[in-house]
Motif scaffolding. Sequence first.
Motif, mmCIF file in Angstrom:
data_model
loop_
_atom_site.group_PDB
_atom_site.id
_atom_site.type_symbol
_atom_site.label_atom_id
_atom_site.label_comp_id
_atom_site.label_asym_id
_atom_site.label_seq_id
_atom_site.Cartn_x
_atom_site.Cartn_y
_atom_site.Cartn_z
ATOM 1 N N SER A 57 0.346 -0.683 0.313
ATOM 2 C CA SER A 57 0.135 0.415 0.137
ATOM 3 C C SER A 57 0.946 1.447 -0.112
ATOM 4 O O SER A 57 0.520 2.314 -0.383
ATOM 5 C CB SER A 57 -0.927 0.203 1.204
ATOM 6 N N LEU A 58 1.880 1.627 0.635
ATOM 7 C CA LEU A 58 2.695 2.546 0.759
ATOM 8 C C LEU A 58 3.640 3.166 -0.130
ATOM 9 O O LEU A 58 3.720 3.761 -1.021
ATOM 10 C CB LEU A 58 3.425 2.088 1.579
ATOM 11 N N SER A 59 4.114 1.673 -1.562
ATOM 12 C CA SER A 59 5.558 1.507 -2.091
ATOM 13 C C SER A 59 4.581 1.244 -3.352
ATOM 14 O O SER A 59 4.870 1.838 -4.952
ATOM 15 C CB SER A 59 6.395 0.795 -2.117
ATOM 16 N N GLY A 60 3.260 0.661 -3.792
ATOM 17 C CA GLY A 60 2.856 0.377 -5.201
ATOM 18 C C GLY A 60 2.970 -0.747 -5.439
ATOM 19 O O GLY A 60 2.239 -2.015 -5.859
ATOM 20 N N ALA A 61 4.075 -1.246 -5.055
ATOM 21 C CA ALA A 61 4.505 -2.598 -5.258
ATOM 22 C C ALA A 61 5.363 -3.330 -4.842
ATOM 23 O O ALA A 61 6.213 -2.712 -2.978
ATOM 24 C CB ALA A 61 5.118 -2.831 -6.707
ATOM 25 N N LEU A 62 5.162 -4.746 -4.602
ATOM 26 C CA LEU A 62 6.282 -5.351 -3.596
ATOM 27 C C LEU A 62 7.810 -5.625 -4.390
ATOM 28 O O LEU A 62 7.438 -5.959 -5.163
ATOM 29 C CB LEU A 62 5.908 -6.667 -2.960
ATOM 30 N N SER A 63 8.645 -5.794 -3.074
ATOM 31 C CA SER A 63 10.082 -6.067 -4.149
ATOM 32 C C SER A 63 9.853 -6.773 -4.051
ATOM 33 O O SER A 63 9.569 -7.935 -3.204
ATOM 34 C CB SER A 63 11.477 -4.934 -3.665
ATOM 35 N N PRO A 64 11.361 -7.773 -5.397
ATOM 36 C CA PRO A 64 12.351 -9.662 -4.996
ATOM 37 C C PRO A 64 12.569 -9.218 -3.520
ATOM 38 O O PRO A 64 13.208 -8.225 -3.031
ATOM 39 C CB PRO A 64 12.753 -9.409 -6.002
ATOM 40 N N PRO A 65 12.589 -10.838 -3.333
ATOM 41 C CA PRO A 65 13.379 -10.763 -1.727
ATOM 42 C C PRO A 65 14.621 -10.873 -1.843
ATOM 43 O O PRO A 65 15.732 -10.606 -2.320
ATOM 44 C CB PRO A 65 13.402 -12.314 -1.255
ATOM 45 N N ARG A 66 14.787 -9.879 -0.687
ATOM 46 C CA ARG A 66 16.474 -10.125 -0.429
ATOM 47 C C ARG A 66 17.483 -8.934 -1.798
ATOM 48 O O ARG A 66 18.145 -8.512 -1.458
ATOM 49 C CB ARG A 66 17.628 -10.895 -0.287
ATOM 50 N N ARG A 67 16.683 -8.413 -2.598
ATOM 51 C CA ARG A 67 17.070 -7.370 -3.423
ATOM 52 C C ARG A 67 16.611 -5.717 -2.679
ATOM 53 O O ARG A 67 15.750 -5.069 -3.003
ATOM 54 C CB ARG A 67 16.381 -7.944 -4.639
ATOM 55 N N ALA A 68 17.058 -4.827 -3.588
ATOM 56 C CA ALA A 68 17.611 -3.753 -2.995
ATOM 57 C C ALA A 68 16.479 -3.154 -4.426
ATOM 58 O O ALA A 68 16.598 -3.136 -5.436
ATOM 59 C CB ALA A 68 18.508 -2.239 -2.482
ATOM 60 N N SER A 69 15.228 -2.158 -4.093
ATOM 61 C CA SER A 69 14.718 -2.023 -4.898
ATOM 62 C C SER A 69 14.282 -0.378 -5.339
ATOM 63 O O SER A 69 13.482 -0.291 -4.253
ATOM 64 C CB SER A 69 12.889 -2.900 -5.300
ATOM 65 N N VAL A 70 14.518 0.802 -6.303
ATOM 66 C CA VAL A 70 13.993 1.792 -6.214
ATOM 67 C C VAL A 70 12.307 1.797 -6.336
ATOM 68 O O VAL A 70 11.393 0.819 -6.572
ATOM 69 C CB VAL A 70 14.405 2.624 -7.081
ATOM 70 N N ARG A 71 11.493 1.893 -5.041
ATOM 71 C CA ARG A 71 10.293 2.866 -4.944
ATOM 72 C C ARG A 71 9.923 4.281 -4.484
ATOM 73 O O ARG A 71 10.360 4.544 -4.266
ATOM 74 C CB ARG A 71 9.970 1.627 -4.566
ATOM 75 N N ARG A 72 8.957 4.631 -4.887
ATOM 76 C CA ARG A 72 8.286 5.330 -4.671
ATOM 77 C C ARG A 72 6.912 5.668 -3.700
ATOM 78 O O ARG A 72 6.100 5.144 -3.751
ATOM 79 C CB ARG A 72 7.023 6.493 -6.056
ATOM 80 N N PHE A 73 7.347 6.259 -2.399
ATOM 81 C CA PHE A 73 6.372 5.957 -1.445
ATOM 82 C C PHE A 73 5.366 6.704 -0.870
ATOM 83 O O PHE A 73 5.819 8.211 -1.423
ATOM 84 C CB PHE A 73 7.059 5.858 0.121
ATOM 85 N N HIS A 74 4.053 6.635 -1.060
ATOM 86 C CA HIS A 74 3.194 7.664 -1.540
ATOM 87 C C HIS A 74 2.452 7.519 0.156
ATOM 88 O O HIS A 74 1.894 6.824 0.777
ATOM 89 C CB HIS A 74 1.732 7.199 -2.055
ATOM 90 N N ASP A 75 1.642 8.657 0.528
ATOM 91 C CA ASP A 75 0.808 9.148 1.582
ATOM 92 C C ASP A 75 -1.267 8.029 1.327
ATOM 93 O O ASP A 75 -1.097 7.703 -0.207
ATOM 94 C CB ASP A 75 0.372 10.671 2.183
ATOM 95 N N GLY A 76 -1.636 8.691 2.113
ATOM 96 C CA GLY A 76 -3.404 8.123 1.797
ATOM 97 C C GLY A 76 -3.762 8.644 0.607
ATOM 98 O O GLY A 76 -4.732 8.154 0.129
ATOM 99 N N ALA A 77 -3.251 9.775 0.148
ATOM 100 C CA ALA A 77 -3.880 10.900 -0.884
ATOM 101 C C ALA A 77 -3.227 10.631 -2.355
ATOM 102 O O ALA A 77 -3.863 11.476 -3.077
ATOM 103 C CB ALA A 77 -4.356 11.319 -0.238
ATOM 104 N N GLY A 78 -2.334 9.453 -2.355
ATOM 105 C CA GLY A 78 -1.423 9.247 -3.486
ATOM 106 C C GLY A 78 -0.684 10.761 -3.887
ATOM 107 O O GLY A 78 -0.177 10.439 -4.520
ATOM 108 N N ARG A 79 -0.392 11.018 -2.725
ATOM 109 C CA ARG A 79 0.705 12.222 -3.135
ATOM 110 C C ARG A 79 2.212 11.804 -2.915
ATOM 111 O O ARG A 79 1.785 11.031 -1.428
ATOM 112 C CB ARG A 79 0.190 13.421 -1.932
#
Length: 429
Positions: A32-54
């Motif tokens: 819910s925070l990042s939009g998608a899960l990352s593969p286990p044990r791999r660092a993935s670039v993610r965008r973290f959003h608040d409850g309004a999608g910002r």
Amino acid sequence: MTDVIFATASGVGGAIAVVRLSGAGLDPIVQSLSGALSPPRRASVRRFHDGAGRLIDQGLLIRFPGPASVTGEDYAELHTHGGRAVVAALTARLIALGARPAEPGEFSRRAFGNGKLDLLQAEGIADLIAAETEAQRVLALDQAGGAMSAAIVAWRDRLVGLMARQAALIDFADEDLPPEVEAAMLAEIDVLRHDIGAAIGAGVAAERLREGIDIVVLGAPNAGKSTLVNALAGEDVAIVSATPGTTRDAIGVRLDLGGVPVRLVDTAGLRETVDAIEAEGVRRAEAHARRADFLIVCAAAPDFVVPAAPAGVPALLVATKADLAAACPAGALAVSAHTGAGVSALVAVLSDHVAALVARGAGPALPRPRQIACLRDMATALERARAVAEPELRAADFQAAADALARLVGVIGVEDVLDQVFSSFCIGK
């Protein structure tokens, strides 16, 4: 220990903030925070959003599915920019998603509860975080890394062997077992008692290293104590004045002498006085001296009057203001804090003395009073077992020794101890 906890594991306000999460139900929160899960044990670039999608921030997400994680649960780390506003927004979003802020030491306690580390290792981690000197770091790292736990396991195996032999002597009392069986058991008790005694001695020295050495500077008024403390500290921590009795209270400063933490304490000048405040300062100076691990006894030129020091406390006689005298008392280390002469030699001598105070030899060294108390209980139980002839009583003493060993690593009867140990951790550990 089923809810999801989180905490900022890095200092707030730095370039990068690391937020740790652990617990069942972690994946839906992360998704819910990042939009998608990352593969286990791999660092993935993610965008973290608040409850309004910002957008809150862009950073890294790393997931470690349990039980193959540091806590034994589903675990994740969020690496974001370290600004306070970023961390505050991320915190608010995690709470809204159902996670809660972790209590002090809660990550480590969950790791303990899931068998990822024992209590000795957990205490070692706490000491590693608090380590101020190289020697403290090495001591804590040995414990956190399991070196001491391995020694405990070896003791437990030997104790189990003793208990098995004693059970055989009880169960087959009518079988006329050879006397060598009991003789060998008694000999093994003696060897184990010796090893435990050595560990207790090493633990006392390790406790000094963990807590630090108290060195108290003692002397008459105007004996150069405050000037010497300032010279050793490398800064003006104590007021220096030609007026006798300037120092009224004990003033402490932390030093690192050869990797050993030291608290150097300046004290009031020792003399008879009718001034109530100065008299209280003298009383406190004498009390500090009695509790000290080591004393620097100052005798100033030109008279070099040596003050009375408490018996039983190791001491070094220092001839202060040595630049004002042609010769110094025999056995005294000549120092002039004004010119700097002898200060380096004093530091070297003090370093040797504190190193001797914390020397613990080879083998396991357990630095906490709780740990040493468990070893003493085990040693006492083994002493009782060695002294009694009745097999049943000896078996009970072996069990008492085993219980003490179990308390040491946190297997039995330690709920109150666990609360105390883990509450002393910092948030996020």
